[in-house]
Design an enzyme around this catalytic site. Structure first.
Site, mmCIF file in Angstrom:
data_model
loop_
_atom_site.group_PDB
_atom_site.id
_atom_site.type_symbol
_atom_site.label_atom_id
_atom_site.label_comp_id
_atom_site.label_asym_id
_atom_site.label_seq_id
_atom_site.Cartn_x
_atom_site.Cartn_y
_atom_site.Cartn_z
ATOM 1 N N ASP A 102 0.447 -1.292 -0.250
ATOM 2 C CA ASP A 102 0.136 0.034 -0.049
ATOM 3 C C ASP A 102 0.588 1.129 -0.268
ATOM 4 O OD1 ASP A 102 -2.476 1.674 0.814
ATOM 5 O OD2 ASP A 102 -3.126 -0.362 1.350
ATOM 6 N N ASP A 204 -3.005 4.896 -2.344
ATOM 7 C CA ASP A 204 -4.001 5.371 -1.462
ATOM 8 C C ASP A 204 -4.517 6.581 -1.696
ATOM 9 O OD1 ASP A 204 -5.213 4.839 1.581
ATOM 10 O OD2 ASP A 204 -4.664 6.797 1.198
ATOM 11 N N GLU A 267 -6.669 3.389 -5.464
ATOM 12 C CA GLU A 267 -7.413 3.850 -4.996
ATOM 13 C C GLU A 267 -8.855 5.129 -5.337
ATOM 14 O OE1 GLU A 267 -9.713 4.562 -1.005
ATOM 15 O OE2 GLU A 267 -7.942 5.465 -1.352
ATOM 16 N N HIS A 328 -11.443 -2.374 3.477
ATOM 17 C CA HIS A 328 -10.799 -2.100 5.411
ATOM 18 C C HIS A 328 -11.651 -0.801 5.783
ATOM 19 C CE1 HIS A 328 -8.083 0.311 3.164
ATOM 20 N NE2 HIS A 328 -7.801 0.895 4.202
ATOM 21 N N ASP A 329 -12.517 0.286 4.317
ATOM 22 C CA ASP A 329 -13.349 1.016 4.931
ATOM 23 C C ASP A 329 -14.649 0.889 4.656
ATOM 24 O OD1 ASP A 329 -10.888 2.489 5.298
ATOM 25 O OD2 ASP A 329 -10.746 2.930 2.886
HETATM 26 C C1 GLC Z 1 -7.956 5.306 2.198
HETATM 27 C C2 GLC Z 1 -7.580 3.908 2.829
HETATM 28 C C3 GLC Z 1 -8.534 4.926 4.384
HETATM 29 C C4 GLC Z 1 -7.390 5.931 5.417
HETATM 30 C C5 GLC Z 1 -7.476 6.476 3.971
HETATM 31 C C6 GLC Z 1 -6.650 7.650 4.233
HETATM 32 O O1 GLC Z 1 -9.503 5.845 1.629
HETATM 33 O O2 GLC Z 1 -8.468 3.144 2.563
HETATM 34 O O3 GLC Z 1 -8.578 3.736 5.475
HETATM 35 O O4 GLC Z 1 -7.955 5.969 5.480
HETATM 36 O O5 GLC Z 1 -7.353 6.253 3.134
HETATM 37 O O6 GLC Z 1 -5.253 7.654 4.194
#
Ligand code: GLC
Length: 538
Positions: A102, A204, A267, A328-329
């Site tokens: 990541d 990310d 992402e 995980h979100d």
């Molecule tokens: C992304 C991650 C999340 C995190 C955010 C800030 O959306 O998946 O878990 O809190 O970025 O880095």
């Protein structure tokens, strides 16, 4: 249309996301670690996935559980050492598993030495590595931008009299991606991991990297309603998805292209039509801009069929699709669609055209775990309590067996386990021939055995009532997938859809080999894959 003649590993493979804090603890501190993951690689091989993606394992004060990085080229001691990481890559590769990291380039931790320098004075050479602005004339924040985690996205630094921008927590200052030195520094960090043999990155919030150079106010969101997270009050028109971001994505891809066979995943939470721009000009952007549409589409045949059509139509020529059911979100799929439909969801994910990404625990039907107020860890829930944005419930410890803490840890787990962990765990479900775990294993085997599933075209056949029916065809050979998205039985006339052959797999794991007659009858919450009878073994 066939777009990839000899698919790369990531096009034919299945990705599996591990949230390292919650996978396996090896030193009884209640938090998962790299040694723990190494010890559990058997599970991934047994399941039959191709690559594991690790949420961040870099040194971090853990304000956002690793998404606040204090060193882009290290390993946080909570997860182990660099030697453990090297051992993980070596062991995974020896088993034919790829390893994806990541990358969190949009923001660092406030404790990263770059930010420590940047905030030291207005004249520090690293000042421009982050986004510093003077206060508005009234002394308030420079514009109206909001943090995704609640409140203004600007934090005043009293000592230097300027505000810095943070799209997430104030402990996560945004880097200035218009500064070439920042780009070069992150690209060097990427090369560090790529030289170690890492097979790619999930980047990310890649659509956040560049912001409007004039920092104009975001317009109000006319669809905002109470109960939505506060940042949704504005449309992020000037703070995200700027055209120049695509140049950065292309540069990141070029870094990966210095090495063989590496993968760039982005992402991106954007409507499909904007999302597909991240494949880049001439497909020189992300190979897989994550497609999260299944996470929010209403769970019914018509909406899902329409989504697939819209996505397939929007894909640029030659672009490879992908699908995600959990991360995980977002709330766990088994709780969102229900336990019975979770099996249908598994069949959908693993039979659609494109690379599927699984989330750890979904293969055993892990639920969204309710978290008592005193157990809340997620900073989002702490900042914006009570409206259901908390992400702890989908990050609970993996359930391995019936020993204490489901085999996850000999210490006190950092988050509570699901109530039924002693029953619904890998060991028990592996032993039950009809379990969701064995369904996932069978689906993964089916993908390997049938190029129709990994390489074939997608042809929609029907979305009527609760029935969703499609064909996957490759080299003149087809498989049919029939899913019942409801809990009442449905049937389809075989003639009308060319349903011929036999059941290769039912989500209920009890019909393999059954010949299809005049009608295909599906029980409530059942999905089947139908294909020609396997060649007899002589
Ligand atoms: C992304 C991650 C999340 C995190 C955010 C800030 O959306 O998946 O878990 O809190 O970025 O880095």
């Amino acid at each position: 249309m066939e777009s990839v003649s000899s698919p790369s590993w990531w096009a034919s493979g299945v990705l599996y996301q591990i949230y390292p804090r919650s996978f396996q603890d090896s030193n009884a501190d209640g938090i998962g670690d790299l040694r723990g993951i190494i010890d559990r690689l058997d599970h991934l091989s047994d399941l039959g996935v191709d690559a594991l993606w690790l949420s961040p394992v870099f040194p971090s004060p853990m304000a956002d559980f690793g998404y606040d990085v204090a060193d882009y080229v290290g390993i946080d001691p909570i997860f182990g050492s660099m030697a453990d990481f090297d051992a993980l890559v070596l062991t995974a590769h020896a088993r034919g598993l790829k390893v994806i990291l990541d990358l969190v380039p949009n923001h660092s931790s406030e404790q990263h030495p770059w930010f420590v320098e940047s905030r030291a004075s207005r004249h520090n050479p690293k000042r421009d590595w982050y986004l510093w602005r003077d206060p508005a004339p009234d002394g308030g924040p420079p514009n109206n931008w909001l943090s995704e985690f609640g409140g203004s996205a600007w934090e005043l630094d009293e000592a230097t009299g300027q505000y810095y921008y943070h799209a997430f927590l104030k402990q996560q200052p945004d880097l200035n991606w218009r500064n070439p030195e920042v780009r070069a520094a992150i690209y060097e960090a990427m090369r560090f991991w790529l030289r170690k043999g890492v097979d790619g990155f999930r980047v990310d919030v890649i659509w956040h990297l560049i912001k409007d150079d004039q920092f104009r106010d975001n317009p109000p969101n006319p669809d905002f309603a109470p109960g939505m997270p506060p940042h949704a009050a504005l449309q992020p028109m000037y703070s995200t998805d700027q055209l120049e971001t695509l140049d950065v994505v292309a540069e990141m891809r070029a870094v990966l292209e210095e090495f063989d066979n590496r993968l760039l995943i982005g992402e991106i939470y954007l409507p499909i039509e904007r999302l597909v721009a991240y494949y880049g000009k001439e497909l020189k952007g992300a190979q897989l801009p994550f497609n999260f549409a299944l996470l929010s589409t209403p769970w019914n045949a018509r909406e899902i069929a329409a989504l697939i059509d819209r996505y397939e139509r929007a894909l640029p020529v030659g672009a490879w699709p992908n699908w995600v059911l959990g991360n995980h979100d977002r709330p766990r799929v088994a709780s969102r669609v229900g336990e019975a439909q979770a099996r249908v969801a598994a069949m959908l994910l693993l039979t659609l055209r494109g690379t599927p990404t699984m989330y750890y625990g979904d293969e055993i039907g892990m639920p969204q775990v309710p978290i008592a107020p005193q157990d809340v860890q997620d900073p989002f829930e702490k900042n914006v309590p009570g409206i259901g944005v908390g992400r702890d419930g989908c990050r609970t410890p993996m359930q391995w067996d019936s020993s204490p803490n489901a085999g996850f840890s000999e210490g006190r787990p950092w988050l509570p386990l699901a109530e039924d962990a002693a029953r619904d765990n890998v060991a028990n479900l592996r032993a039950d021939g009809q379990s969701i775990l064995n369904l996932y294993r069978a689906l993964l085997r089916l993908r390997r055995a049938h190029p129709q599933l990994t390489r074939g075209d997608y042809q929609p056949l029907a979305a009527e009532g609760d029935l969703l029916l499609y064909r996957r065809q490759h080299d003149g050979r087809s498989l049919l997938v029939a899913l019942n998205l409801g809990d009442e039985p449905v049937s389809a006339a075989s003639d009308a859809f060319g349903l011929d052959g036999e059941v290769l797999l039912s989500t209920l794991m009890d019909r393999t080999g059954e010949r299809i007659g005049a009608t295909l009858d599906l029980r409530g919450n059942e999905g089947v894959v139908i294909g020609p009878a396997p060649e007899p073994v002589v």
